[in-house]
Enzyme design. Sequence first.
Site, short mmCIF file in Angstrom:
data_model
loop_
_atom_site.label_atom_id
_atom_site.label_comp_id
_atom_site.label_asym_id
_atom_site.label_seq_id
_atom_site.Cartn_x
_atom_site.Cartn_y
_atom_site.Cartn_z
N HIS A 24 -1.63 -4.19 -5.35
CA HIS A 24 -1.28 -2.96 -4.64
C HIS A 24 0.17 -2.65 -4.98
O HIS A 24 0.92 -3.53 -5.43
CB HIS A 24 -1.47 -3.14 -3.13
CG HIS A 24 -1.34 -1.85 -2.37
ND1 HIS A 24 -1.96 -0.68 -2.76
CD2 HIS A 24 -0.64 -1.54 -1.24
CE1 HIS A 24 -1.68 0.27 -1.90
NE2 HIS A 24 -0.87 -0.21 -0.97
N CYS A 27 -3.71 3.79 -6.09
CA CYS A 27 -2.44 3.39 -5.50
C CYS A 27 -1.30 3.34 -6.52
O CYS A 27 -0.16 3.66 -6.20
CB CYS A 27 -2.57 2.07 -4.76
SG CYS A 27 -3.10 0.67 -5.78
N ASP A 49 4.33 3.39 2.52
CA ASP A 49 3.08 3.42 1.74
C ASP A 49 2.55 4.84 1.71
O ASP A 49 2.00 5.33 2.70
CB ASP A 49 2.04 2.48 2.34
CG ASP A 49 0.86 2.26 1.41
OD1 ASP A 49 0.42 3.23 0.76
OD2 ASP A 49 0.37 1.12 1.32
#
Length: 635
Positions: A307, A280, A324
Site C-alpha cells: 500500500h 492506491c 490516505d
Amino acid sequence: MTSAYDSVNTLVKENEAQDFMTASRILIKFASNVLEYPNEEKYRKIRLTNPTVQTKLLNVSGGMECLFEMGFEEDEEFLTLKVGTSLQALRQIKGDLEKERQKLETSQNPTARCNPEPINPPVSRPTVTAQSFTASEANFFSRLQGAMGKVMSYENHSSQEKARRVIPIEELKATAQENFEVHGDERRGNNKKPYDLRDYLVLALLRWFKTSFFKWVDSLPCSFCNGPTHNTGSLPPSQEDLQYGAGRVEAHTCNVCARVTRFPRYGSAEKLLETRRGRCGEWADCFTLCCRALDFEARYVLDWTDHVWTEVFSKSQDKWLHCDPCENIMDKPLLYESGWGKKLTYIIAFAKDDIRDVTWRYTSKQKEVLSRRNLCRENWLVKTIHNVWVKVTSSLPKPRVQELERRLVKEIVGFLCAKDVSANAESLPGRTTGSIEWRRARGELGHPTEATTSAEINKSYIFRPTEEERESEIMHICYSCSKDCYIRKSSKNDKLRSWLKYSFSSTNVHRKEEFDWKMTYLARKEGTDSAEITWKFDVTGTDLRISKLELKAPSAVYEGASVSWRICSGDNCFVQAGELLKDFMTFDLQGSLTLSITAVLTGGKGENAWQHSQLFRQSMDDTENFPFEVKLCLN
C-alpha cells in the site's frame, strides 16, 4: 583522507581493519577488471550468489554500497554495470580504496609496507548467512533508490503548475476557512493541539481528491461498447506508456464484445493529472504532487505490505500527519493494522530532502512487527537510510538541516515512547476502496460486520513458504477431493487434511459425496444461489516474490451453471472462465507478495441447482491424482 563517496567513508570508518582490507581488495579487483577489459560483458556482471560477495562484502558496512556508487545496478540475480555507464566514479572509488589501504598498511607496520594484509588478528564477528540477505538487501536498496527518484519528480515546477491549474484552490481555501471557524478550537491529535488553517486545507484537499477528482479502477469500461470488462492479464507497454512510467499494462477484456481495453499503470504523477484514475499507487503518487503544488511539505510513504499513502508536515501539531487519499482519512496511523488487519513489516517515508523508517508510527504491536522484519539486517537498514539522508541533505542550508535534525529527534522520541493505544483507539474501519471481492481477497475488509454470516468466517489459513520452499523457490500445493487432503509437494510432501481448514475463506461451500455414483466434489450448499472459496498465498517477510502461477482447477457444470475463477496478485485482479482451467494455465504475476485464488459457483436449474456447479469432481476410488494444483515460482 575523506573520500567524495559516502560508501568509501563508511567502509573505512565503520569496519574492523581486517574486514576493510578484505572487502576493499575484492572491490578493487572488480573495478580493475572493468577498467582493463571495458568491453568484456563478463566483467560487468557480478552474481549476487557469488560466495565471495556473500561472505566478504555482505557483512561489512559500505561494501555493497560501494558497488552501487561505482554504477552497478541490481539486475535479477546479478549486479550489472551497463555498457555506456560512466567509469569515472568506479575509477575514483578504486583510487580512494587503494590510498586507504596504503595508509592502513603503513600505520600497522611501517617497515613492511609490502605486507598485503594487516598483521593484527581478525576480530570475531557474528556470522550472517549470506543467502539470507545478499539479494534481498540489494533489492531493498534498489527500491529505496527508486522511491527517492520518484519524490524528486514532484519538485518539477511545470508539474506543480499543472497541478495548480486543476486544483480548485480558492474553493478549497474557502472550505478550510469555514471549517476552521467552526472547529478551530477543537483539540486534535495525540498532543491535543487544535488544527490550524493549513491543516484544514489538507482536509479539504483530501476530500476533493477523493470525491471529485480521482477515480478508483477495478476494471475499465470497454472503450468500444462501454460494457463491463474483466482483467485478463498483461500487455506489452508502448513507447508512450514507457515515457510516462507505465512498465505494466493490464488487459481488460469486455464481457459483451470481447474486445480488449488497455490500462497502463502510469508512474508519472503529472500524467495522472490527466488520466485521474488508478489504484492506491496512482492515488498516492498524484496526491503527493498536489500537496507539493500547494507548498505543503509532503512525504511519499511506501508500505512493504503493498500500500502507499502520503504524510504532510503540520506546523500546528509539529509532526508528520498520515494522509490516505484513497480513504479520505487524516491522522489515523493505526488504520492499516487495527482497521484493515494488515501484518506490517517495513514502512519508509520519502521526501526531496528526507528519508525515514516510520514503521513505528503505524503499529501498536512493535514486537510482532519486529519478528516479521527479515528482509535485511536492522543495523544495515539504519546505516543505509542514514547514508541516503546525509547525501540528500548535504547541499541544504545549515538552518534547514538543523530543523530536519530537530524533527528527527522528536519523531524518534515519539516512536520510543509510543504506548499500546489500540485498546483505547476509536473503532477503525476496514478498507473502503476497491470491489468487495478485491478487498476480501487481500484480507482488508477489517473486522466482520453484524451482517457477516457464520458461513463467511473460518480460520483464514494462508500458505506461506517453508524453509525448503524458500531454498527451492517453488511452492507446489495439490488437493485430492477423494481423500479431502492437500499435499505440499514442495515441502516434504506434507499432508494437510480438510479442504475447509486450509482455505482462506469460504461462503456456502461444502464437500459432497455421491455414494451411488462413487463420486465426490466441492459444491454449493443446498438451497443457495452462489458460493465462493478462496485460497491465499503470501511471501511477505521473505526476500522472495511470486513471479509466476501455474494453475489447474477442473470443474463440471450442468443446466446452465457456471464456475469462474478470480486471481488477485497485489493490486491486480483478473477473471478466467472455469472451462479454461481444465489443464494447467500459466499467469505472469510480475513479482507480487500476495496471491489469492477464488472460485465462484453460480447458476443451474430447479431444486438441484446447487449441485450443477462442481469443483474437482473425482472418483472416490481415485487416490493417486490431484484435480487441483497450484505451482508458484518464487524469485
